[in-house]
Design a protein around this motif. Structure first.
Motif, PDB file in Angstrom:
ATOM      1  N   HIS A  30      -6.677 -28.872  -2.815  1.00 29.19           N
ATOM      2  CA  HIS A  30      -7.783 -29.385  -3.561  1.00 29.19           C
ATOM      3  C   HIS A  30      -9.091 -29.522  -2.679  1.00 29.19           C
ATOM      4  N   HIS A  31      -8.997 -29.340  -1.452  1.00 25.96           N
ATOM      5  CA  HIS A  31     -10.138 -29.457  -0.551  1.00 25.96           C
ATOM      6  C   HIS A  31     -10.662 -28.345  -0.164  1.00 25.96           C
ATOM      7  N   LEU A  32      -9.822 -27.249  -0.741  1.00 28.54           N
ATOM      8  CA  LEU A  32     -10.071 -25.941  -0.255  1.00 28.54           C
ATOM      9  C   LEU A  32     -10.374 -24.978  -1.440  1.00 28.54           C
ATOM     10  N   ARG A  33     -10.667 -25.599  -2.494  1.00 27.16           N
ATOM     11  CA  ARG A  33     -10.848 -24.770  -3.685  1.00 27.16           C
ATOM     12  C   ARG A  33     -11.900 -23.581  -3.538  1.00 27.16           C
ATOM     13  N   ALA A  34     -11.661 -22.846  -4.486  1.00 29.21           N
ATOM     14  CA  ALA A  34     -12.346 -21.393  -4.466  1.00 29.21           C
ATOM     15  C   ALA A  34     -12.167 -20.988  -5.965  1.00 29.21           C
ATOM     16  N   SER A  35     -13.266 -20.095  -6.463  1.00 27.42           N
ATOM     17  CA  SER A  35     -13.057 -19.773  -7.795  1.00 27.42           C
ATOM     18  C   SER A  35     -12.648 -18.263  -7.927  1.00 27.42           C
ATOM     19  N   SER A  36     -12.944 -17.736  -6.846  1.00 26.62           N
ATOM     20  CA  SER A  36     -12.605 -16.258  -6.921  1.00 26.62           C
ATOM     21  C   SER A  36     -11.366 -15.939  -5.947  1.00 26.62           C
ATOM     22  N   LEU A  37     -10.492 -15.023  -6.401  1.00 25.73           N
ATOM     23  CA  LEU A  37      -9.278 -14.424  -5.656  1.00 25.73           C
ATOM     24  C   LEU A  37      -9.552 -13.026  -5.666  1.00 25.73           C
ATOM     25  N   VAL A  38      -9.598 -12.514  -4.420  1.00 25.67           N
ATOM     26  CA  VAL A  38      -9.633 -11.022  -4.382  1.00 25.67           C
ATOM     27  C   VAL A  38      -8.042 -10.457  -3.837  1.00 25.67           C
ATOM     28  N   VAL A  39      -7.600  -9.484  -4.616  1.00 25.94           N
ATOM     29  CA  VAL A  39      -6.337  -8.992  -4.324  1.00 25.94           C
ATOM     30  C   VAL A  39      -6.707  -7.397  -3.810  1.00 25.94           C
ATOM     31  N   ALA A  40      -6.265  -7.373  -2.435  1.00 25.03           N
ATOM     32  CA  ALA A  40      -6.341  -6.009  -1.957  1.00 25.03           C
ATOM     33  C   ALA A  40      -5.192  -5.787  -0.883  1.00 25.03           C
ATOM     34  N   MET A  41      -4.086  -5.171  -1.585  1.00 28.02           N
ATOM     35  CA  MET A  41      -2.601  -5.094  -0.998  1.00 28.02           C
ATOM     36  C   MET A  41      -2.486  -3.725  -0.966  1.00 28.02           C
ATOM     37  N   GLY A  42      -1.570  -3.292   0.008  1.00 28.36           N
ATOM     38  CA  GLY A  42      -1.176  -1.954  -0.199  1.00 28.36           C
ATOM     39  C   GLY A  42      -0.100  -1.967  -1.303  1.00 28.36           C
ATOM     40  N   ALA A  43      -0.323  -0.568  -1.661  1.00 25.14           N
ATOM     41  CA  ALA A  43       0.731  -0.354  -2.852  1.00 25.14           C
ATOM     42  C   ALA A  43       1.127   1.129  -3.003  1.00 25.14           C
ATOM     43  N   PHE A  44       2.053   1.302  -4.101  1.00 29.08           N
ATOM     44  CA  PHE A  44       2.724   2.583  -4.180  1.00 29.08           C
ATOM     45  C   PHE A  44       1.672   3.692  -4.393  1.00 29.08           C
ATOM     46  N   ILE A  45       0.340   3.342  -4.956  1.00 28.79           N
ATOM     47  CA  ILE A  45      -0.905   4.080  -4.875  1.00 28.79           C
ATOM     48  C   ILE A  45      -1.800   3.418  -4.397  1.00 28.79           C
ATOM     49  N   ASP A  46      -2.411   3.511  -3.456  1.00 27.23           N
ATOM     50  CA  ASP A  46      -3.688   3.266  -2.874  1.00 27.23           C
ATOM     51  C   ASP A  46      -4.173   4.368  -2.101  1.00 27.23           C
ATOM     52  N   ALA A  47      -4.831   5.081  -3.078  1.00 25.19           N
ATOM     53  CA  ALA A  47      -5.595   6.444  -2.225  1.00 25.19           C
ATOM     54  C   ALA A  47      -6.554   6.026  -1.611  1.00 25.19           C
ATOM     55  N   GLY A  48      -6.692   6.661  -0.649  1.00 28.25           N
ATOM     56  CA  GLY A  48      -7.903   6.577   0.487  1.00 28.25           C
ATOM     57  C   GLY A  48      -7.817   5.124   1.282  1.00 28.25           C
ATOM     58  N   HIS A  49      -6.602   4.670   1.129  1.00 33.62           N
ATOM     59  CA  HIS A  49      -6.608   3.230   1.796  1.00 33.62           C
ATOM     60  C   HIS A  49      -7.593   2.372   1.528  1.00 33.62           C
ATOM     61  N   THR A  50      -7.798   2.390   0.002  1.00 31.07           N
ATOM     62  CA  THR A  50      -9.146   1.416  -0.324  1.00 31.07           C
ATOM     63  C   THR A  50      -8.803   0.130  -0.064  1.00 31.07           C
ATOM     64  N   GLY A  51      -8.042  -0.487  -0.658  1.00 34.44           N
ATOM     65  CA  GLY A  51      -7.393  -1.729  -0.488  1.00 34.44           C
ATOM     66  C   GLY A  51      -7.614  -2.357   0.701  1.00 34.44           C
ATOM     67  N   ARG A  52      -6.905  -1.489   1.843  1.00 37.03           N
ATOM     68  CA  ARG A  52      -6.597  -2.075   3.122  1.00 37.03           C
ATOM     69  C   ARG A  52      -8.139  -1.982   3.830  1.00 37.03           C
ATOM     70  N   LEU A  53      -8.870  -0.987   3.486  1.00 36.29           N
ATOM     71  CA  LEU A  53     -10.224  -0.688   4.268  1.00 36.29           C
ATOM     72  C   LEU A  53     -11.081  -1.916   3.736  1.00 36.29           C
ATOM     73  N   ILE A  54     -11.085  -2.187   2.681  1.00 37.93           N
ATOM     74  CA  ILE A  54     -11.851  -3.523   2.088  1.00 37.93           C
ATOM     75  C   ILE A  54     -11.460  -4.836   2.884  1.00 37.93           C
ATOM     76  N   ALA A  55      -9.988  -5.070   2.659  1.00 42.52           N
ATOM     77  CA  ALA A  55      -9.670  -6.240   3.290  1.00 42.52           C
ATOM     78  C   ALA A  55      -9.839  -6.218   4.838  1.00 42.52           C
ATOM     79  N   ASP A  56      -9.678  -5.258   5.599  1.00 42.25           N
ATOM     80  CA  ASP A  56      -9.894  -5.046   7.036  1.00 42.25           C
ATOM     81  C   ASP A  56     -11.452  -5.472   7.198  1.00 42.25           C
ATOM     82  N   HIS A  57     -12.399  -4.823   6.370  1.00 46.63           N
ATOM     83  CA  HIS A  57     -13.744  -5.126   6.381  1.00 46.63           C
ATOM     84  C   HIS A  57     -14.015  -6.547   6.367  1.00 46.63           C
ATOM     85  N   LEU A  58     -13.698  -7.271   5.155  1.00 44.60           N
ATOM     86  CA  LEU A  58     -13.923  -8.585   5.120  1.00 44.60           C
ATOM     87  C   LEU A  58     -13.525  -9.370   6.150  1.00 44.60           C
ATOM     88  N   LEU A  59     -12.398  -9.230   6.573  1.00 44.98           N
ATOM     89  CA  LEU A  59     -11.819 -10.038   7.668  1.00 44.98           C
ATOM     90  C   LEU A  59     -12.524  -9.829   9.008  1.00 44.98           C
TER      91      LEU A  59
END
Length: 305
Positions: free
Chosen positions: A17-46
């Motif tokens: 409750h002290h770490l509340r956040a209103s948004s969750l971003v899901v960027a996971m590797g998947a069966f289809i993640d063309a261009g490694h889109t999700g991974r690139l976004i997650a790596d960039h944010l971190l």
């Protein structure tokens, strides 16, 4: 179903409750993640924003190691490292200090419904009101034109400017898609962005798609997400692709054909979809694969590979 809370552990002593956040971003590797889109976004944010791990998941319960073996390093006479997979929930602060959650890691092979229940419990515990997923899908489009996006949401009002490319189709399921469906069924707002990645770049880093996806996430959530670094990577990536294609006349002809197809569609001609203006005009998957085989084998993956 076994207790979903057995799939994860908190990595902090703080009350959720002290770490509340209103948004969750899901960027996971998947069966289809063309261009490694999700991974690139997650790596960039971190790489660009302050963050901390708040929960980690028990991958041993959910991954098929024989189906996709992690990498190990062998040095002369011994093993020296192991690239252990991890599914992690981060708390990230955007450029203005607003917190949001980021779920990233390889797609689970097993226990999808249990994992969904685990994430739903975390969504409830941290006060998340909007979950946004992002990944790439391979399409018959050229890399020289604006990146297309297929938008989907639990409520059409969440994507008021949407212009669907597809009608009703059946597609291979993914964990992120199931999570979006189940959260929507439970009354939570969810939005998904599927970025259109050229077929011939599906297996390599395509930062332009990640940049477009990142901007879409920022627009949906209102978060201040930095783009300058990813835009720079996309520019270098684009130059490398253009250089490789420019040296191969056969590849260049296919790209030009895709450009013509795309331009016809954008001019509003009577076409059923971006995928196929007419069967005789679009190269087959085998033709595209054959002509780009050498290109994909030698293409410089660029930063973040």
């Amino acid at each position: 179903m076994q207790d979903p809370t057995g799939l994860y552990r908190f990595e902090t002593d703080c009350d959720p409750h002290h770490l509340r956040a209103s948004s969750l971003v899901v960027a996971m590797g998947a069966f289809i993640d063309a261009g490694h889109t999700g991974r690139l976004i997650a790596d960039h944010l971190l790489a660009t924003l302050d963050h901390s791990v708040i929960a980690s998941f028990d991958v041993d319960q959910m991954l098929d190691y024989r189906g996709r073996r992690p990498a190990m390093t062998f040095d002369r006479d011994r093993y020296t490292s192991y690239d252990d997979p991890a599914i992690v929930l981060y708390r990230v602060l955007d450029s203005d200090g607003t917190p949001f959650l980021l779920l990233t890691g390889p797609e689970p092979d097993y226990q999808w419904e249990r994992m969904v229940e685990a994430v739903r419990g975390l969504v409830r515990a941290f006060g998340v009101t909007l979950t946004v997923g992002v990944h790439g899908i391979p399409m018959g489009v050229p890399h020289t034109r604006p990146i297309g996006v297929t938008q989907h949401a639990s409520n059409p009002a969440l994507i008021p400017d949407n212009t669907p490319v597809f009608g009703e189709v059946q597609v291979p399921a993914s964990f992120a898609a199931l999570l979006e469906l189940r959260l929507g069924e439970s009354g939570y707002d969810t939005i998904g962005y599927s970025l259109h990645v050229p077929h011939y770049l599906a297996q390599t880093d395509f930062a332009d798609a990640a940049l477009t996806g990142l901007r879409a996430v920022a627009g949906a959530t209102g978060l201040a997400l930095p783009t300058a670094e990813l835009a720079a990577v996309a520019g270098v990536n684009r130059e490398a692709i253009d250089s490789e294609i420019g040296d191969n006349e056969e590849v260049l002809q296919v790209v030009r054909a895709l450009e013509g197809q795309y331009d016809q569609w954008t001019r509003g001609l009577d076409r059923p979809s971006l995928l196929a203006p007419s069967p005789e005009e679009l190269p087959t998957a085998d033709e595209i694969g054959a002509e780009f085989e050498q290109f994909l084998r030698t293409h410089d993956r660029g930063p973040g590979a």
